[in-house]
Design a protein around this motif. Structure first.
Motif, PDB file in Angstrom:
ATOM      1  N   ARG A 252       0.805  -1.210   0.000  1.00 49.58           N
ATOM      2  CA  ARG A 252       0.000   0.000   0.000  1.00 49.58           C
ATOM      3  C   ARG A 252       0.846   1.272   0.000  1.00 49.58           C
ATOM      4  O   ARG A 252       0.422   2.308  -0.507  1.00 49.58           O
ATOM      5  N   SER A 253       2.040   1.250   0.547  1.00 50.30           N
ATOM      6  CA  SER A 253       2.783   2.467   0.871  1.00 50.30           C
ATOM      7  C   SER A 253       3.543   3.105  -0.285  1.00 50.30           C
ATOM      8  O   SER A 253       4.149   4.158  -0.102  1.00 50.30           O
ATOM      9  N   ASP A 254       3.542   2.517  -1.476  1.00 55.58           N
ATOM     10  CA  ASP A 254       4.354   3.034  -2.577  1.00 55.58           C
ATOM     11  C   ASP A 254       3.482   3.250  -3.808  1.00 55.58           C
ATOM     12  O   ASP A 254       3.356   2.396  -4.672  1.00 55.58           O
ATOM     13  N   GLU A 255       2.880   4.439  -3.899  1.00 53.31           N
ATOM     14  CA  GLU A 255       1.955   4.722  -4.993  1.00 53.31           C
ATOM     15  C   GLU A 255       2.655   4.731  -6.349  1.00 53.31           C
ATOM     16  O   GLU A 255       2.080   4.324  -7.363  1.00 53.31           O
ATOM     17  N   ALA A 256       3.896   5.208  -6.375  1.00 51.72           N
ATOM     18  CA  ALA A 256       4.619   5.256  -7.642  1.00 51.72           C
ATOM     19  C   ALA A 256       4.874   3.852  -8.182  1.00 51.72           C
ATOM     20  O   ALA A 256       4.755   3.599  -9.392  1.00 51.72           O
ATOM     21  N   ILE A 260       3.793   2.002 -11.751  1.00 53.34           N
ATOM     22  CA  ILE A 260       4.725   1.330 -12.657  1.00 53.34           C
ATOM     23  C   ILE A 260       4.200  -0.056 -13.040  1.00 53.34           C
ATOM     24  O   ILE A 260       4.220  -0.450 -14.207  1.00 53.34           O
ATOM     25  N   VAL A 261       3.723  -0.802 -12.037  1.00 61.66           N
ATOM     26  CA  VAL A 261       3.174  -2.136 -12.321  1.00 61.66           C
ATOM     27  C   VAL A 261       1.917  -2.012 -13.179  1.00 61.66           C
ATOM     28  O   VAL A 261       1.726  -2.757 -14.153  1.00 61.66           O
ATOM     29  N   ARG A 262       1.051  -1.059 -12.833  1.00 67.92           N
ATOM     30  CA  ARG A 262      -0.195  -0.861 -13.589  1.00 67.92           C
ATOM     31  C   ARG A 262       0.084  -0.543 -15.049  1.00 67.92           C
ATOM     32  O   ARG A 262      -0.519  -1.121 -15.957  1.00 67.92           O
ATOM     33  N   GLY A 301       8.337  11.085 -27.474  1.00 67.44           N
ATOM     34  CA  GLY A 301       7.808  11.394 -26.146  1.00 67.44           C
ATOM     35  C   GLY A 301       8.752  10.952 -25.039  1.00 67.44           C
ATOM     36  O   GLY A 301       9.810  10.363 -25.284  1.00 67.44           O
ATOM     37  N   GLU A 302       8.337  11.233 -23.813  1.00 68.05           N
ATOM     38  CA  GLU A 302       9.142  10.913 -22.630  1.00 68.05           C
ATOM     39  C   GLU A 302       8.313  10.116 -21.624  1.00 68.05           C
ATOM     40  O   GLU A 302       8.350  10.384 -20.416  1.00 68.05           O
ATOM     41  N   VAL A 303       7.566   9.150 -22.122  1.00 67.59           N
ATOM     42  CA  VAL A 303       6.656   8.393 -21.258  1.00 67.59           C
ATOM     43  C   VAL A 303       7.413   7.587 -20.216  1.00 67.59           C
ATOM     44  O   VAL A 303       7.088   7.628 -19.023  1.00 67.59           O
ATOM     45  N   GLY A 304       8.419   6.834 -20.632  1.00 64.15           N
ATOM     46  CA  GLY A 304       9.183   6.026 -19.684  1.00 64.15           C
ATOM     47  C   GLY A 304       9.810   6.840 -18.572  1.00 64.15           C
ATOM     48  O   GLY A 304       9.667   6.515 -17.389  1.00 64.15           O
ATOM     49  N   PRO A 305      10.539   7.934 -18.901  1.00 66.56           N
ATOM     50  CA  PRO A 305      11.139   8.761 -17.854  1.00 66.56           C
ATOM     51  C   PRO A 305      10.136   9.328 -16.867  1.00 66.56           C
ATOM     52  O   PRO A 305      10.489   9.583 -15.714  1.00 66.56           O
ATOM     53  N   MET A 306       8.885   9.536 -17.283  1.00 68.92           N
ATOM     54  CA  MET A 306       7.867   9.980 -16.332  1.00 68.92           C
ATOM     55  C   MET A 306       7.719   8.990 -15.181  1.00 68.92           C
ATOM     56  O   MET A 306       7.402   9.362 -14.058  1.00 68.92           O
ATOM     57  N   LEU A 307       7.945   7.695 -15.482  1.00 65.47           N
ATOM     58  CA  LEU A 307       7.804   6.636 -14.489  1.00 65.47           C
ATOM     59  C   LEU A 307       9.134   6.297 -13.814  1.00 65.47           C
ATOM     60  O   LEU A 307       9.193   5.369 -13.001  1.00 65.47           O
ATOM     61  N   GLY A 308      10.188   7.009 -14.180  1.00 63.79           N
ATOM     62  CA  GLY A 308      11.506   6.679 -13.651  1.00 63.79           C
ATOM     63  C   GLY A 308      12.146   5.513 -14.383  1.00 63.79           C
ATOM     64  O   GLY A 308      13.061   4.876 -13.865  1.00 63.79           O
ATOM     65  N   LEU A 309      11.675   5.237 -15.616  1.00 61.77           N
ATOM     66  CA  LEU A 309      12.171   4.107 -16.409  1.00 61.77           C
ATOM     67  C   LEU A 309      12.804   4.613 -17.705  1.00 61.77           C
ATOM     68  O   LEU A 309      12.763   5.796 -18.027  1.00 61.77           O
TER      69      LEU A 309
END
Length: 362
Positions: A252-256, A260-262, A301-309
């Motif tokens: 529950r504690s890690d929304e980010a 990423i999984v979603r 685009g920069e979709v991956g970097p938005m997620l830290g990937l």
């Protein structure tokens, strides 16, 4: 209205206007107020820990044909296993950088809470009580299932409504046990539960003929049937007694990390819709003119970097195990011993249509 009262009213309105302008000016000039309304940084402690150790820890079923099992060489295979590998490819660039942790139903949520695993991909139904009481969050649905009944063909049953007075094998302390109780009670039917401590015990009880019917998710029944000595002598009844949305679970504690999984799961679903496969992902990344495909594959685009990937995070996931349809067909669909129809797990625009719908990656 007297001139004095009129003048007082004008002064009061003017003062209110100045007060509103002054308040707006003060808010705009107050850096603390601005900081409170800014979007928080997208940072995942779980992702940071995975990158440090160089490996994803993925909780899976201890042995369910089609979903998570080891082959005769000790290699993990299955529907859920492929999603674990795709996630490892997305976050680490290596589908093999994953440690599979086999878990029983009773162990799975504690393993998440304790940090023993980073994600649980183990035929787990998304329910309100689990999110409210187990300290977990569901990141999506990768299989729409439902609970049913399997019986011996020799009983000559056409419907679960004919199970009045029957012995029903079911796993204890599970949603399956609760669903069976609700279904029989709602119809005023009698039954005798034969409760097993885990899935293996329940399957063994059914094989010994300790019960007349086995109740579980239909996908699990199909998997169980393949392990019986004479699979053709057993039938899954047409009745579906519950909705079982199965999907990945995180702490529950890690929304980010939940996001990423979603979005990794969603990328695999969207890839099928866009016609991106393991075989053509590289080619489409370089040649496709479709903006949605190019964003998905990191070509723009920069979709991956938005997620830290990385920019090519989704392409890596797709190349690892294929798109959603490829994963389904290979493990539980027509190319597998389970031979399950897509049904609700078909794409939303298929004929007939299903529930799988790729959210926009943009």
């Amino acid at each position: 209205m007297t001139p004095v009262l009129l003048m007082g009213l004008v002064l009061a309105v003017a003062a209110c206007g100045r007060g509103e302008r002054d308040a707006k000016t003060n808010v705009a000039a107050d850096p603390d107020a601005q900081a409170q309304t800014a979007a928080p940084d997208f940072a995942s402690p779980t992702l940071a820990a995975i990158k440090r150790r160089g490996r994803l820890n993925c909780g899976v079923h201890e042995g369910l044909i089609g979903f998570a099992y080891t082959d005769n060489r000790g290699e993990w295979r299955g529907f859920d296993v492929d999603f674990c590998r795709a996630l490892a490819a997305a976050v680490l660039g290596n589908e093999n950088a994953v440690r599979f942790v086999p878990l029983t139903g009773g162990q799975r949520f504690e393993a998440l809470r304790s940090g023993r695993i980073d994600v649980l991909w183990r035929s787990t139904s998304w329910t309100l009580a689990r999110e409210a009481q187990e300290g977990v969050r569901f990141a999506g649905v990768n299989y729409y299932d439902g609970q049913g009944f399997m019986v011996r063909r020799s009983l000559n049953l056409a419907s679960a409504a004919e199970l009045n007075g029957a012995r029903v094998c079911v796993q204890g302390a599970s949603t399956s046990e609760l669903n069976v109780a609700d279904w029989f009670r709602a119809r005023g039917l009698e039954y005798r539960p034969v409760v097993g401590v885990n899935e293996e015990a329940v399957r063994a009880a059914y094989a010994r003929e300790d019960c007349d019917a086995l109740s579980a998710d239909i996908s699990a029944l199909a998997a169980t049937r393949t392990t019986l000595s004479s699979p053709e002598q057993h039938a899954i009844l047409p009745d579906v007694i519950s909705k079982e949305p199965l999907g990945p679970v995180v702490r529950r504690s890690d929304e980010a990390w939940t996001s990423i999984v979603r979005w990794t799961l969603n990328a695999l679903i969207l890839a099928e819709e866009l016609g991106v496969t393991a075989a053509n992902a590289d080619q489409l990344a370089g040649e496709s003119r479709d903006p949605a495909t190019r964003r998905l594959l990191g070509a723009e685009g920069e979709v991956g970097p938005m997620l830290g990937l990385r920019k090519d995070w989704a392409k890596s996931a797709i190349k690892a195990r294929g798109n959603y349809g490829e994963i389904f067909d290979r493990n539980v669909g027509p190319r597998s011993p389970l031979d399950l129809a897509r049904g609700l797990n078909a794409q939303w625009n298929a004929q007939p249509a299903g529930q799988m719908y790729g959210l926009p990656v943009r």
